[in-house]
Design a protein around this motif. Structure first.
Motif, PDB file in Angstrom:
ATOM      1  N   VAL A   7       0.820  -1.211   0.000  1.00  0.00           N
ATOM      2  CA  VAL A   7       0.000   0.000   0.000  1.00  0.00           C
ATOM      3  C   VAL A   7       0.857   1.266   0.000  1.00  0.00           C
ATOM      4  N   LYS A   8       1.898   1.307   0.807  1.00  0.00           N
ATOM      5  CA  LYS A   8       2.753   2.493   0.895  1.00  0.00           C
ATOM      6  C   LYS A   8       3.396   2.805  -0.453  1.00  0.00           C
ATOM      7  N   GLU A   9       3.995   1.796  -1.074  1.00  0.00           N
ATOM      8  CA  GLU A   9       4.677   1.999  -2.354  1.00  0.00           C
ATOM      9  C   GLU A   9       3.700   2.349  -3.473  1.00  0.00           C
ATOM     10  N   GLY A  11       0.968   4.007  -3.089  1.00  0.00           N
ATOM     11  CA  GLY A  11       0.673   5.419  -2.863  1.00  0.00           C
ATOM     12  C   GLY A  11       1.751   6.325  -3.430  1.00  0.00           C
ATOM     13  N   GLU A  12       3.000   5.940  -3.259  1.00  0.00           N
ATOM     14  CA  GLU A  12       4.099   6.735  -3.801  1.00  0.00           C
ATOM     15  C   GLU A  12       4.055   6.765  -5.335  1.00  0.00           C
ATOM     16  N   ILE A  13       3.778   5.630  -5.952  1.00  0.00           N
ATOM     17  CA  ILE A  13       3.730   5.550  -7.413  1.00  0.00           C
ATOM     18  C   ILE A  13       2.584   6.395  -7.970  1.00  0.00           C
ATOM     19  N   LEU A  14       1.419   6.316  -7.324  1.00  0.00           N
ATOM     20  CA  LEU A  14       0.227   7.003  -7.831  1.00  0.00           C
ATOM     21  C   LEU A  14       0.064   8.424  -7.296  1.00  0.00           C
ATOM     22  N   GLY A  15       0.880   8.799  -6.307  1.00  0.00           N
ATOM     23  CA  GLY A  15       0.749  10.128  -5.711  1.00  0.00           C
ATOM     24  C   GLY A  15      -0.436  10.230  -4.771  1.00  0.00           C
ATOM     25  N   TRP A  16      -0.808   9.114  -4.163  1.00  0.00           N
ATOM     26  CA  TRP A  16      -1.944   9.062  -3.248  1.00  0.00           C
ATOM     27  C   TRP A  16      -1.444   8.770  -1.842  1.00  0.00           C
ATOM     28  N   ASP A  17      -2.285   9.083  -0.834  1.00  0.00           N
ATOM     29  CA  ASP A  17      -1.938   8.662   0.524  1.00  0.00           C
ATOM     30  C   ASP A  17      -2.411   7.221   0.729  1.00  0.00           C
ATOM     31  N   ARG A  18      -1.961   6.613   1.806  1.00  0.00           N
ATOM     32  CA  ARG A  18      -2.248   5.194   2.070  1.00  0.00           C
ATOM     33  C   ARG A  18      -3.740   4.920   2.195  1.00  0.00           C
ATOM     34  N   ARG A  19      -4.469   5.849   2.791  1.00  0.00           N
ATOM     35  CA  ARG A  19      -5.918   5.645   2.958  1.00  0.00           C
ATOM     36  C   ARG A  19      -6.633   5.569   1.616  1.00  0.00           C
ATOM     37  N   LYS A  20      -6.225   6.434   0.684  1.00  0.00           N
ATOM     38  CA  LYS A  20      -6.854   6.422  -0.640  1.00  0.00           C
ATOM     39  C   LYS A  20      -6.540   5.111  -1.361  1.00  0.00           C
ATOM     40  N   VAL A  21      -5.312   4.642  -1.240  1.00  0.00           N
ATOM     41  CA  VAL A  21      -4.936   3.360  -1.859  1.00  0.00           C
ATOM     42  C   VAL A  21      -5.794   2.241  -1.288  1.00  0.00           C
ATOM     43  N   SER A  22      -5.912   2.196   0.038  1.00  0.00           N
ATOM     44  CA  SER A  22      -6.706   1.145   0.686  1.00  0.00           C
ATOM     45  C   SER A  22      -8.173   1.213   0.265  1.00  0.00           C
ATOM     46  N   GLN A  36      -2.990 -11.470  -0.943  1.00  0.00           N
ATOM     47  CA  GLN A  36      -3.526 -10.675   0.158  1.00  0.00           C
ATOM     48  C   GLN A  36      -2.949 -11.247   1.443  1.00  0.00           C
ATOM     49  N   LEU A  37      -2.092 -10.493   2.129  1.00  0.00           N
ATOM     50  CA  LEU A  37      -1.498 -10.918   3.393  1.00  0.00           C
ATOM     51  C   LEU A  37      -2.235 -10.249   4.548  1.00  0.00           C
ATOM     52  N   TYR A  38      -1.978 -10.705   5.773  1.00  0.00           N
ATOM     53  CA  TYR A  38      -2.576 -10.041   6.931  1.00  0.00           C
ATOM     54  C   TYR A  38      -2.155  -8.576   6.979  1.00  0.00           C
ATOM     55  N   SER A  39      -0.958  -8.280   6.517  1.00  0.00           N
ATOM     56  CA  SER A  39      -0.471  -6.904   6.532  1.00  0.00           C
ATOM     57  C   SER A  39      -1.031  -6.060   5.395  1.00  0.00           C
ATOM     58  N   GLY A  40      -1.707  -6.690   4.447  1.00  0.00           N
ATOM     59  CA  GLY A  40      -2.328  -5.946   3.354  1.00  0.00           C
ATOM     60  C   GLY A  40      -2.059  -6.583   2.000  1.00  0.00           C
ATOM     61  N   PRO A  41      -2.570  -5.952   0.948  1.00  0.00           N
ATOM     62  CA  PRO A  41      -2.401  -6.491  -0.402  1.00  0.00           C
ATOM     63  C   PRO A  41      -0.980  -6.262  -0.922  1.00  0.00           C
ATOM     64  N   ILE A  42      -0.545  -7.160  -1.804  1.00  0.00           N
ATOM     65  CA  ILE A  42       0.758  -7.062  -2.452  1.00  0.00           C
ATOM     66  C   ILE A  42       0.548  -7.161  -3.959  1.00  0.00           C
ATOM     67  N   TRP A  43       1.166  -6.240  -4.700  1.00  0.00           N
ATOM     68  CA  TRP A  43       1.087  -6.225  -6.157  1.00  0.00           C
ATOM     69  C   TRP A  43       2.487  -6.333  -6.734  1.00  0.00           C
ATOM     70  N   PHE A  44       2.554  -6.689  -8.002  1.00  0.00           N
ATOM     71  CA  PHE A  44       3.789  -6.506  -8.739  1.00  0.00           C
ATOM     72  C   PHE A  44       3.859  -5.023  -9.083  1.00  0.00           C
ATOM     73  N   ARG A  45       5.027  -4.428  -8.941  1.00  0.00           N
ATOM     74  CA  ARG A  45       5.215  -3.005  -9.255  1.00  0.00           C
ATOM     75  C   ARG A  45       4.709  -2.688 -10.668  1.00  0.00           C
ATOM     76  N   LYS A  46       4.977  -3.580 -11.614  1.00  0.00           N
ATOM     77  CA  LYS A  46       4.584  -3.345 -13.003  1.00  0.00           C
ATOM     78  C   LYS A  46       3.066  -3.244 -13.152  1.00  0.00           C
ATOM     79  N   GLN A  47       2.306  -3.981 -12.331  1.00  0.00           N
ATOM     80  CA  GLN A  47       0.842  -3.876 -12.387  1.00  0.00           C
ATOM     81  C   GLN A  47       0.404  -2.441 -12.099  1.00  0.00           C
ATOM     82  N   ILE A  48       0.984  -1.854 -11.073  1.00  0.00           N
ATOM     83  CA  ILE A  48       0.602  -0.507 -10.646  1.00  0.00           C
ATOM     84  C   ILE A  48       1.094   0.531 -11.646  1.00  0.00           C
ATOM     85  N   GLU A  49       2.299   0.355 -12.147  1.00  0.00           N
ATOM     86  CA  GLU A  49       2.823   1.299 -13.132  1.00  0.00           C
ATOM     87  C   GLU A  49       1.981   1.266 -14.410  1.00  0.00           C
ATOM     88  N   PHE A  50       1.563   0.086 -14.823  1.00  0.00           N
ATOM     89  CA  PHE A  50       0.748  -0.046 -16.025  1.00  0.00           C
ATOM     90  C   PHE A  50      -0.635   0.564 -15.791  1.00  0.00           C
TER      91      PHE A  50
END
Length: 161
Positions: A7-9, A11-22, A36-50
Motif C-alpha cells: 500500500v505504501k509503495e 501510494g508513492e507511485i500514484l501520488g496518493w496517501d495510504r488511505r486512498k490506496v486502501s 492478500q497478506l494479513y499486513s495488506g495487499p501485495i502487487w507486482f510493481r509493473k501492475q501498478i505502473e501499467f
C-alpha cells in the motif's frame, strides 16, 4: 524486492496517501493484488505502473466476443455496449481492441506451456487479467510458469566470514 509493492509503495507511485490506496483497493478500482497478506495487499510493481499509465491517458479498451462488443475496465465485469464489431473498428480515437480468437490463442499457449509464452511481457498478460479478459486460472498458470524464473532464492541468516 522492489518488484513487489504494498500500500505504501502504491501510494508513492500514484501520488496518493495510504488511505486512498486502501479505499480504492477495497472498491476494486486498482489491479487485483497478487496476494492478500494479513499486513495488506501485495502487487507486482509493473501492475501498478501499467495501471497508472492507462489511467493517465484515458485509453478505452474493448473486447469483441462472438458478435458482442464489451467495454473493459480495471477489475470490473465486462460491460455490454451498443456497438457492433464494425462500429468499433471504424471508430476514431484512443482505444485498444482485443478479439476473442486472439485471446483464445493466448490462453491455449499459456495452458499448453508453449515456449513462445516466455516472450510475452508480464504487463500485457496482467493487463488482460485486470480487465477481465483473461481468467484468473490462466493468469496464475502464466505466473507460475514464467514470472519467477529469473529470481534467485536467497539464503536466510548470516554468512560466516
Amino acid at each position: 524486492m522492489d518488484f513487489l509493492v504494498g500500500v505504501k509503495e502504491v501510494g508513492e507511485i500514484l501520488g496518493w496517501d495510504r488511505r486512498k490506496v486502501s479505499t480504492y483497493q477495497l472498491r476494486g478500482v486498482l489491479p487485483k493484488p497478487v496476494v492478500q497478506l494479513y499486513s495488506g495487499p501485495i502487487w507486482f510493481r509493473k501492475q501498478i505502473e501499467f495501471y497508472k499509465v492507462g489511467k493517465d491517458f484515458g485509453v478505452r479498451t474493448y473486447y469483441i466476443k462472438d458478435e458482442m462488443v464489451y467495454e473493459c475496465m480495471h477489475n470490473q465485469p465486462l460491460k455490454d455496449t451498443i456497438y457492433s464489431p464494425n462500429d468499433i473498428k471504424e471508430q476514431m480515437g484512443n482505444y485498444i481492441l482485443y478479439q476473442e480468437k486472439d485471446i483464445q490463442q493466448l490462453k491455449n499457449a499459456i495452458l499448453e506451456k508453449n515456449p513462445i509464452v516466455q516472450f510475452l511481457s508480464f504487463e500485457s498478460v496482467s493487463f488482460l487479467h485486470d480487465l477481465g479478459i483473461l481468467e484468473t486460472v490462466v493468469f496464475q498458470d502464466y505466473i507460475q510458469q514464467y514470472s519467477f524464473e529469473d529470481i534467485e532464492s536467497t539464503k536466510e541468516g548470516r554468512v560466516k566470514e
